[in-house]
Design a protein around this motif. Structure first.
Motif, PDB file in Angstrom:
ATOM      1  N   VAL A   1       0.830  -1.207   0.000  1.00 22.56           N
ATOM      2  CA  VAL A   1       0.000   0.000   0.000  1.00 22.56           C
ATOM      3  C   VAL A   1       0.866   1.260   0.000  1.00 22.56           C
ATOM      4  O   VAL A   1       1.827   1.371   0.775  1.00 22.56           O
ATOM      5  CB  VAL A   1      -0.928   0.016   1.228  1.00 22.56           C
ATOM      6  N   HIS A   2       0.503   2.205  -0.862  1.00 21.08           N
ATOM      7  CA  HIS A   2       1.188   3.494  -0.933  1.00 21.08           C
ATOM      8  C   HIS A   2       0.161   4.613  -0.971  1.00 21.08           C
ATOM      9  O   HIS A   2      -0.977   4.428  -1.432  1.00 21.08           O
ATOM     10  CB  HIS A   2       2.049   3.586  -2.192  1.00 21.08           C
ATOM     11  N   THR A   3       0.564   5.788  -0.492  1.00 22.06           N
ATOM     12  CA  THR A   3      -0.176   7.017  -0.726  1.00 22.06           C
ATOM     13  C   THR A   3       0.786   7.984  -1.405  1.00 22.06           C
ATOM     14  O   THR A   3       1.985   7.696  -1.542  1.00 22.06           O
ATOM     15  CB  THR A   3      -0.690   7.628   0.589  1.00 22.06           C
ATOM     16  N   LEU A   4       0.276   9.124  -1.846  1.00 18.45           N
ATOM     17  CA  LEU A   4       1.149  10.109  -2.486  1.00 18.45           C
ATOM     18  C   LEU A   4       0.769  11.497  -1.997  1.00 18.45           C
ATOM     19  O   LEU A   4      -0.160  12.128  -2.501  1.00 18.45           O
ATOM     20  CB  LEU A   4       1.043  10.032  -4.008  1.00 18.45           C
ATOM     21  N   ARG A   5       1.520  11.955  -0.986  1.00 15.44           N
ATOM     22  CA  ARG A   5       1.263  13.282  -0.423  1.00 15.44           C
ATOM     23  C   ARG A   5       2.567  14.057  -0.204  1.00 15.44           C
ATOM     24  O   ARG A   5       2.568  15.274  -0.231  1.00 15.44           O
ATOM     25  CB  ARG A   5       0.525  13.118   0.914  1.00 15.44           C
ATOM     26  N   THR A   6       3.655  13.333   0.016  1.00 10.87           N
ATOM     27  CA  THR A   6       4.921  13.949   0.379  1.00 10.87           C
ATOM     28  C   THR A   6       6.029  13.489  -0.565  1.00 10.87           C
ATOM     29  O   THR A   6       5.868  12.539  -1.337  1.00 10.87           O
ATOM     30  CB  THR A   6       5.319  13.577   1.811  1.00 10.87           C
ATOM     31  N   LEU A   7       7.180  14.174  -0.468  1.00 11.81           N
ATOM     32  CA  LEU A   7       8.344  13.742  -1.241  1.00 11.81           C
ATOM     33  C   LEU A   7       8.757  12.326  -0.859  1.00 11.81           C
ATOM     34  O   LEU A   7       9.162  11.533  -1.715  1.00 11.81           O
ATOM     35  CB  LEU A   7       9.500  14.712  -1.008  1.00 11.81           C
ATOM     36  N   ALA A   8       8.649  11.993   0.433  1.00  8.81           N
ATOM     37  CA  ALA A   8       8.976  10.637   0.870  1.00  8.81           C
ATOM     38  C   ALA A   8       8.031   9.616   0.232  1.00  8.81           C
ATOM     39  O   ALA A   8       8.459   8.521  -0.161  1.00  8.81           O
ATOM     40  CB  ALA A   8       8.906  10.548   2.391  1.00  8.81           C
ATOM     41  N   ASP A   9       6.753   9.972   0.107  1.00 10.25           N
ATOM     42  CA  ASP A   9       5.791   9.082  -0.558  1.00 10.25           C
ATOM     43  C   ASP A   9       6.194   8.837  -2.008  1.00 10.25           C
ATOM     44  O   ASP A   9       6.147   7.704  -2.506  1.00 10.25           O
ATOM     45  CB  ASP A   9       4.387   9.678  -0.520  1.00 10.25           C
ATOM     46  N   ALA A  10       6.563   9.915  -2.707  1.00 10.10           N
ATOM     47  CA  ALA A  10       6.955   9.790  -4.115  1.00 10.10           C
ATOM     48  C   ALA A  10       8.207   8.941  -4.259  1.00 10.10           C
ATOM     49  O   ALA A  10       8.309   8.101  -5.168  1.00 10.10           O
ATOM     50  CB  ALA A  10       7.171  11.174  -4.716  1.00 10.10           C
ATOM     51  N   ALA A  11       9.168   9.128  -3.334  1.00 14.78           N
ATOM     52  CA  ALA A  11      10.402   8.349  -3.385  1.00 14.78           C
ATOM     53  C   ALA A  11      10.133   6.869  -3.146  1.00 14.78           C
ATOM     54  O   ALA A  11      10.800   6.000  -3.718  1.00 14.78           O
ATOM     55  CB  ALA A  11      11.393   8.880  -2.355  1.00 14.78           C
ATOM     56  N   ALA A  12       9.148   6.552  -2.312  1.00 17.92           N
ATOM     57  CA  ALA A  12       8.818   5.156  -2.036  1.00 17.92           C
ATOM     58  C   ALA A  12       8.039   4.519  -3.175  1.00 17.92           C
ATOM     59  O   ALA A  12       8.209   3.331  -3.480  1.00 17.92           O
ATOM     60  CB  ALA A  12       8.018   5.064  -0.734  1.00 17.92           C
ATOM     61  N   LEU A  13       7.169   5.286  -3.819  1.00 15.75           N
ATOM     62  CA  LEU A  13       6.303   4.729  -4.856  1.00 15.75           C
ATOM     63  C   LEU A  13       7.011   4.591  -6.203  1.00 15.75           C
ATOM     64  O   LEU A  13       6.805   3.602  -6.918  1.00 15.75           O
ATOM     65  CB  LEU A  13       5.058   5.615  -5.008  1.00 15.75           C
ATOM     66  N   ALA A  14       7.829   5.561  -6.570  1.00 18.05           N
ATOM     67  CA  ALA A  14       8.426   5.585  -7.903  1.00 18.05           C
ATOM     68  C   ALA A  14       9.122   4.274  -8.291  1.00 18.05           C
ATOM     69  O   ALA A  14       8.918   3.772  -9.407  1.00 18.05           O
ATOM     70  CB  ALA A  14       9.391   6.765  -8.025  1.00 18.05           C
ATOM     71  N   PRO A  15       9.943   3.667  -7.422  1.00 21.71           N
ATOM     72  CA  PRO A  15      10.625   2.430  -7.835  1.00 21.71           C
ATOM     73  C   PRO A  15       9.690   1.250  -8.056  1.00 21.71           C
ATOM     74  O   PRO A  15      10.088   0.243  -8.654  1.00 21.71           O
ATOM     75  CB  PRO A  15      11.570   2.145  -6.651  1.00 21.71           C
ATOM     76  N   ARG A  16       8.444   1.346  -7.587  1.00 21.18           N
ATOM     77  CA  ARG A  16       7.483   0.244  -7.735  1.00 21.18           C
ATOM     78  C   ARG A  16       6.737   0.302  -9.067  1.00 21.18           C
ATOM     79  O   ARG A  16       6.102  -0.681  -9.463  1.00 21.18           O
ATOM     80  CB  ARG A  16       6.462   0.277  -6.591  1.00 21.18           C
ATOM     81  N   LEU A  17       6.803   1.438  -9.746  1.00 24.25           N
ATOM     82  CA  LEU A  17       6.050   1.595 -11.004  1.00 24.25           C
ATOM     83  C   LEU A  17       6.889   1.096 -12.170  1.00 24.25           C
ATOM     84  O   LEU A  17       7.333   1.849 -13.033  1.00 24.25           O
ATOM     85  CB  LEU A  17       5.639   3.057 -11.189  1.00 24.25           C
ATOM     86  N   LEU A  18       7.096  -0.194 -12.198  1.00 23.73           N
ATOM     87  CA  LEU A  18       7.934  -0.819 -13.209  1.00 23.73           C
ATOM     88  C   LEU A  18       7.120  -1.192 -14.448  1.00 23.73           C
ATOM     89  O   LEU A  18       5.887  -1.264 -14.404  1.00 23.73           O
ATOM     90  CB  LEU A  18       8.577  -2.081 -12.622  1.00 23.73           C
TER      91      LEU A  18
END
Length: 408
Positions: A129-146
């Motif tokens: 599970v991810h959310t997207l609200r902060t820079l930390a959120d974006a850093a965590a989600l980006a590598p998963r969008l393969l």
């Protein structure tokens, strides 16, 4: 009661609104002490690029910063980051940090923003599970969008649709699940919602409307009646919750946000609230409202800085939003609504177009695709309450729709 030329201003929240308030105070000549307190380790930054340029790797995280890091020193603004404010002591005129440090203020600006709303159902251990609200959120989600990753997005609001667009651009396979019967139900008129649905479907997004998710599993999501969607990544984009707990604990009036007047004042004359956390009090002509947008953060920051500097506040701009999806720039201003008559200019199937929303001869709202200049012109007509001849409403210059680059 007016706060007259305070000697020290403390801003709680180092986001867009808080950072811009500090900058505007200096631009208006405020010579006192400015302290910006934030619980993140990043200096103030803008959030709109997170779901677009930052998520896709087009732009680095630093590009979102309001100013370069060294410029805060040049502005004589103290940034205290990574230490959350845990208490506002109105009697002493001070805030207390998690580290136990106490920071006094003459005027306090609450710019605490909002947080991503959590999924209300069951979440299994190991659910991606991810959310997207902060820079930390974006850093965590980006590598998963393969490439070929199966991405389930919960919510067809701006964040959900922008994430879907970015994920498809990166080669992922995306399913969007929305409980309402169409995207952006509270914001978009029916006709335009149909167009944006077609935009996503035409780019390969699997859209499921009027569908409720009951459980997030390690390998996907479970919906009502036992149906499921397999997913390697689950992005929850079901709205935001204002961070008004600090204000509530301090005895300030809150109502899904901190209640303020048109000059961002709370009922405490020394405390203001701005940005996503602020809710405008109801008046005899207008219902209470809380708007989450880049424009609102900018306007509130300008207003509170003017009030604290004894300067004249300028009229607020017409509400304005924008989003970029699949290479299309979409802008909304005013109140586009099914309650009003719509006038279409341009061809939605062949590039730029604009839809005007009128009540009689009064322009109430506008939606434009790839025609920002036309939207800005319409904003002025809405702001000035101009009398409109519907037949004279302009057609945007023909601009071919940009093809969104997609992996082969």
């Amino acid at each position: 009661m007016t706060v007259n030329l305070p000697q020290s201003v403390v801003i709680v929240g180092a986001g867009h609104a808080g950072g811009r308030a500090a900058i505007n105070l200096r631009q208006l000549g405020f010579a006192g002490r400015i302290t910006v307190l934030g619980d993140e380790m990043h200096p103030p930054y803008e959030r709109p690029p997170l779901s677009k340029e930052v998520l896709t790797g087009i732009a680095p995280a630093q590009s979102t910063h309001l100013v370069a890091s060294g410029e805060w020193d040049a502005l004589d603004v103290k940034l205290a980051l990574g230490d959350a404010v845990v208490e506002v002591d109105r009697g002493r005129g001070a805030v207390r940090l998690a580290s136990s440090e106490v920071v006094p203020y003459d005027a306090l600006i609450l710019a605490t923003g909002a947080r991503a709303r959590a999924f209300p159902g069951k979440v299994d251990a190991g659910a991606p599970v991810h959310t997207l609200r902060t820079l930390a959120d974006a850093a965590a989600l980006a590598p998963r969008l393969l490439r070929d990753a199966r991405v389930a997005v919960l919510g067809a609001g701006f964040i959900g649709l922008e994430v879907a667009s970015s994920a498809v651009q990166l080669g992922a396979r995306v399913t969007v699940i929305e409980a309402a019967e169409r995207p952006l139900m509270r914001l978009l008129p029916t006709g335009f919602a149909e167009w944006i649905t077609s935009l996503h479907a035409g780019n390969g997004v699997d859209l499921r409307f009027d569908t409720r998710v009951t459980r997030l599993r390690a390998n996907g999501i479970e919906m009502e009646h036992g149906a499921g969607v397999a997913a390697d990544v689950i992005v929850v984009g079901i709205g935001a919750q204002p961070n008004d707990e600090l204000a509530s604990q301090a005895g300030l009036a809150v109502e899904n946000g901190v209640l303020v007047d048109g000059e961002c004042r709370t009922h405490d004359p020394h405390i203001f609230a701005i940005g996503d956390v602020a809710r405008l009090r109801a008046t005899h002509t207008q219902a209470t409202s809380r708007i989450e947008s880049w424009r609102k953060a900018e306007d509130d920051a300008q207003t509170v800085a003017a009030v604290l500097c004894g300067a004249q506040t300028r009229p607020r701009d017409v509400p304005w939003f924008w989003t970029d999806q699949f290479g299309r720039n979409i802008q909304l201003a005013g109140e586009p609504s099914d309650r009003y008559a719509s006038v279409l200019r341009g061809n939605p199937g062949q590039g730029s177009f604009v839809i005007y929303y009128l009540e009689g001869n009064a322009l109430r709202g506008v939606i434009g695709v790839d025609c920002g200049r036309d939207v800005r012109a319409a904003q002025k007509l809405i702001q000035n309450c101009a009398d409109i001849d519907p037949a004279a409403l302009p057609t945007p210059k023909v601009k071919a729709a940009k093809a969104e680059s997609r992996p082969a």
